[in-house]
Design a protein around this motif. Structure first.
Motif, PDB file in Angstrom:
ATOM      1  N   CYS A 183       0.849  -1.187   0.000  1.00  0.00           N
ATOM      2  CA  CYS A 183       0.000   0.000   0.000  1.00  0.00           C
ATOM      3  C   CYS A 183       0.887   1.239   0.000  1.00  0.00           C
ATOM      4  O   CYS A 183       1.779   1.369   0.839  1.00  0.00           O
ATOM      5  CB  CYS A 183      -0.896   0.012   1.236  1.00  0.00           C
ATOM      6  SG  CYS A 183      -1.994  -1.401   1.329  1.00  0.00           S
ATOM      7  N   VAL A 220      -5.323  -0.899   7.631  1.00  0.00           N
ATOM      8  CA  VAL A 220      -6.002  -1.272   6.391  1.00  0.00           C
ATOM      9  C   VAL A 220      -7.054  -2.315   6.729  1.00  0.00           C
ATOM     10  O   VAL A 220      -6.735  -3.345   7.329  1.00  0.00           O
ATOM     11  CB  VAL A 220      -5.007  -1.881   5.368  1.00  0.00           C
ATOM     12  CG1 VAL A 220      -5.720  -2.233   4.080  1.00  0.00           C
ATOM     13  CG2 VAL A 220      -3.840  -0.956   5.115  1.00  0.00           C
ATOM     14  N   LEU A 268      -9.324  -2.922  -0.219  1.00  0.00           N
ATOM     15  CA  LEU A 268      -8.557  -2.405   0.909  1.00  0.00           C
ATOM     16  C   LEU A 268      -9.055  -1.008   1.226  1.00  0.00           C
ATOM     17  O   LEU A 268      -9.228  -0.190   0.327  1.00  0.00           O
ATOM     18  CB  LEU A 268      -7.069  -2.358   0.557  1.00  0.00           C
ATOM     19  CG  LEU A 268      -6.457  -3.653   0.023  1.00  0.00           C
ATOM     20  CD1 LEU A 268      -5.013  -3.429  -0.384  1.00  0.00           C
ATOM     21  CD2 LEU A 268      -6.558  -4.763   1.047  1.00  0.00           C
ATOM     22  N   LEU A 324      -8.385   2.362   3.894  1.00  0.00           N
ATOM     23  CA  LEU A 324      -7.563   2.986   4.922  1.00  0.00           C
ATOM     24  C   LEU A 324      -8.473   3.607   5.973  1.00  0.00           C
ATOM     25  O   LEU A 324      -9.390   4.361   5.649  1.00  0.00           O
ATOM     26  CB  LEU A 324      -6.671   4.064   4.318  1.00  0.00           C
ATOM     27  CG  LEU A 324      -5.632   3.593   3.310  1.00  0.00           C
ATOM     28  CD1 LEU A 324      -4.775   4.770   2.855  1.00  0.00           C
ATOM     29  CD2 LEU A 324      -4.769   2.495   3.872  1.00  0.00           C
ATOM     30  N   SER A 344      -9.962   3.963  -0.681  1.00  0.00           N
ATOM     31  CA  SER A 344     -10.025   2.510  -0.815  1.00  0.00           C
ATOM     32  C   SER A 344      -9.497   2.126  -2.187  1.00  0.00           C
ATOM     33  O   SER A 344      -9.396   2.965  -3.088  1.00  0.00           O
ATOM     34  CB  SER A 344     -11.453   2.003  -0.624  1.00  0.00           C
ATOM     35  OG  SER A 344     -12.282   2.469  -1.652  1.00  0.00           O
TER      36      SER A 344
END
Length: 126
Positions: free
Chosen positions: A58, A74, A105, A107, A118
């Motif tokens: 990431c 995450v 994913l 944050l 995301s």
């Protein structure tokens, strides 16, 4: 062998992450408005499928990947179901069954505030 690969990948992330290079331009899809927690934020994910595992990195320079009051994590979803919370920028999703999977994913700050950032991608496990 797999442990050595993971250590090598994490080492390379650390080396290349330490380079002083300009941040890539964010696309409209990856940019969200600033919150009190951070400014000029974007979120990009690199991923690589190895067997039935997915290695992810990431990239969100202003985001505090860490446990604790001032950190963030995450949220990891596979096929719409939350499977993990990760406090590091690089991690591996292990043991996915054969087939097509949608990985998302998000944050999130540890104090519960949503970043609005995301990233979603599809992987095919052989």
């Amino acid at each position: 062998m797999q442990k050595q690969f993971i250590i090598l990948v994490l080492f390379l992330f650390a080396v290349f992450g330490a380079c002083d290079k300009p941040a890539p331009k964010a696309t409209a899809a990856s940019v969200a408005s600033a919150t009190p927690h951070q400014e000029n934020k974007y979120f990009y994910v690199k991923h690589d499928v190895k067997g039935n595992n997915v290695l992810m990195e990431c990239i969100a320079p202003s985001f505090p990947f860490q446990n604790g009051k001032d950190g963030g994590h995450v949220n990891v979803y596979v096929n719409g179901k939350k499977v993990d919370e990760v406090y590091t920028a690089a991690f591996m999703l292990r043991g996915l069954p054969t087939g097509k999977h949608v990985v998302r994913l998000e944050l999130v700050y540890n104090d519960g505030k949503i970043t609005g950032l995301s990233h979603e991608f599809t992987v095919m496990i052989p």
